[in-house]
Design a protein around this motif. Sequence first.
Motif, PDB file in Angstrom:
ATOM      1  N   ASN A  42      -0.630 -16.430  -3.622  1.00  0.00           N
ATOM      2  CA  ASN A  42      -1.112 -15.625  -5.140  1.00  0.00           C
ATOM      3  C   ASN A  42      -0.940 -14.336  -4.216  1.00  0.00           C
ATOM      4  O   ASN A  42      -2.073 -13.803  -5.223  1.00  0.00           O
ATOM      5  CB  ASN A  42      -1.658 -16.341  -6.017  1.00  0.00           C
TER       6      ASN A  42
ATOM      7  N   ARG B  68       1.686  -7.994   2.779  1.00  0.00           N
ATOM      8  CA  ARG B  68       2.146  -7.018   1.606  1.00  0.00           C
ATOM      9  C   ARG B  68       3.936  -7.976   1.502  1.00  0.00           C
ATOM     10  O   ARG B  68       3.785  -8.358   0.493  1.00  0.00           O
ATOM     11  CB  ARG B  68       2.043  -5.830   0.807  1.00  0.00           C
TER      12      ARG B  68
ATOM     13  N   GLY C   1       4.015  -8.234  -2.277  1.00  0.00           N
ATOM     14  CA  GLY C   1       2.662  -7.295  -3.385  1.00  0.00           C
ATOM     15  C   GLY C   1       2.228  -6.057  -2.958  1.00  0.00           C
ATOM     16  O   GLY C   1       3.560  -5.166  -2.495  1.00  0.00           O
TER      17      GLY C   1
ATOM     18  N   GLN D 249      -1.139 -10.362  -4.361  1.00  0.00           N
ATOM     19  CA  GLN D 249      -0.559  -9.560  -4.938  1.00  0.00           C
ATOM     20  C   GLN D 249      -1.182  -7.775  -4.568  1.00  0.00           C
ATOM     21  O   GLN D 249      -0.028  -7.209  -4.500  1.00  0.00           O
ATOM     22  CB  GLN D 249      -0.487  -9.466  -6.641  1.00  0.00           C
ATOM     23  N   ASN D 250      -1.648  -7.879  -4.899  1.00  0.00           N
ATOM     24  CA  ASN D 250      -2.900  -6.691  -4.168  1.00  0.00           C
ATOM     25  C   ASN D 250      -3.440  -6.924  -2.037  1.00  0.00           C
ATOM     26  O   ASN D 250      -4.640  -7.381  -2.781  1.00  0.00           O
ATOM     27  CB  ASN D 250      -3.645  -6.000  -4.944  1.00  0.00           C
TER      28      ASN D 250
ATOM     29  N   TYR E  53       4.277 -11.804   0.500  1.00  0.00           N
ATOM     30  CA  TYR E  53       4.047 -12.098  -0.964  1.00  0.00           C
ATOM     31  C   TYR E  53       4.393 -11.209  -1.454  1.00  0.00           C
ATOM     32  O   TYR E  53       4.256 -11.134  -2.911  1.00  0.00           O
ATOM     33  CB  TYR E  53       2.655 -11.872  -0.901  1.00  0.00           C
TER      34      TYR E  53
END
Length: 134
Positions: free
Chosen positions: A3, A28, A33, A5-6, A31
């Motif tokens: 999970n 990134r 992100g 995201q950033n 995922y």
Amino acid sequence: MENIQNIMVCVTQQKTCERLIRRGAQIRDEYNGELFVIHVAKEGYHFLGKSKDGDALEYLFEQAKAYGANLTVVRSNDVLETLKKLTEKNNIDLIVVGESYEKEEKNVVRKLEKKLPKGVEIETVPVEQKEKVC
């Protein structure tokens, strides 16, 4: 890592930042992100050590742009607190940093880990070894 995201990539020296940004971009992409490249310079210091600020900032901007990242450059007397605030502001899940050779009590990465909100991970990218030419 799940999970994510950033991702925030912390850069300090222009010669080493590309490998860190590249690693952040790989994560990134894995995922799906968002990538943030951050440089915090202490007030009163050149942005990137002894190099010319304009050239160094242009290099950082080009590297961030090449990998589709947002670049933030700020001045602060409290680098760790600034990184913590940027982590919270951008809802960062993972921070990518370069390997530190500082002893445990002075190790910036260890100090940052202690300041971060729960759930924020740090990935340390080792220094690349130059390939041997036979």
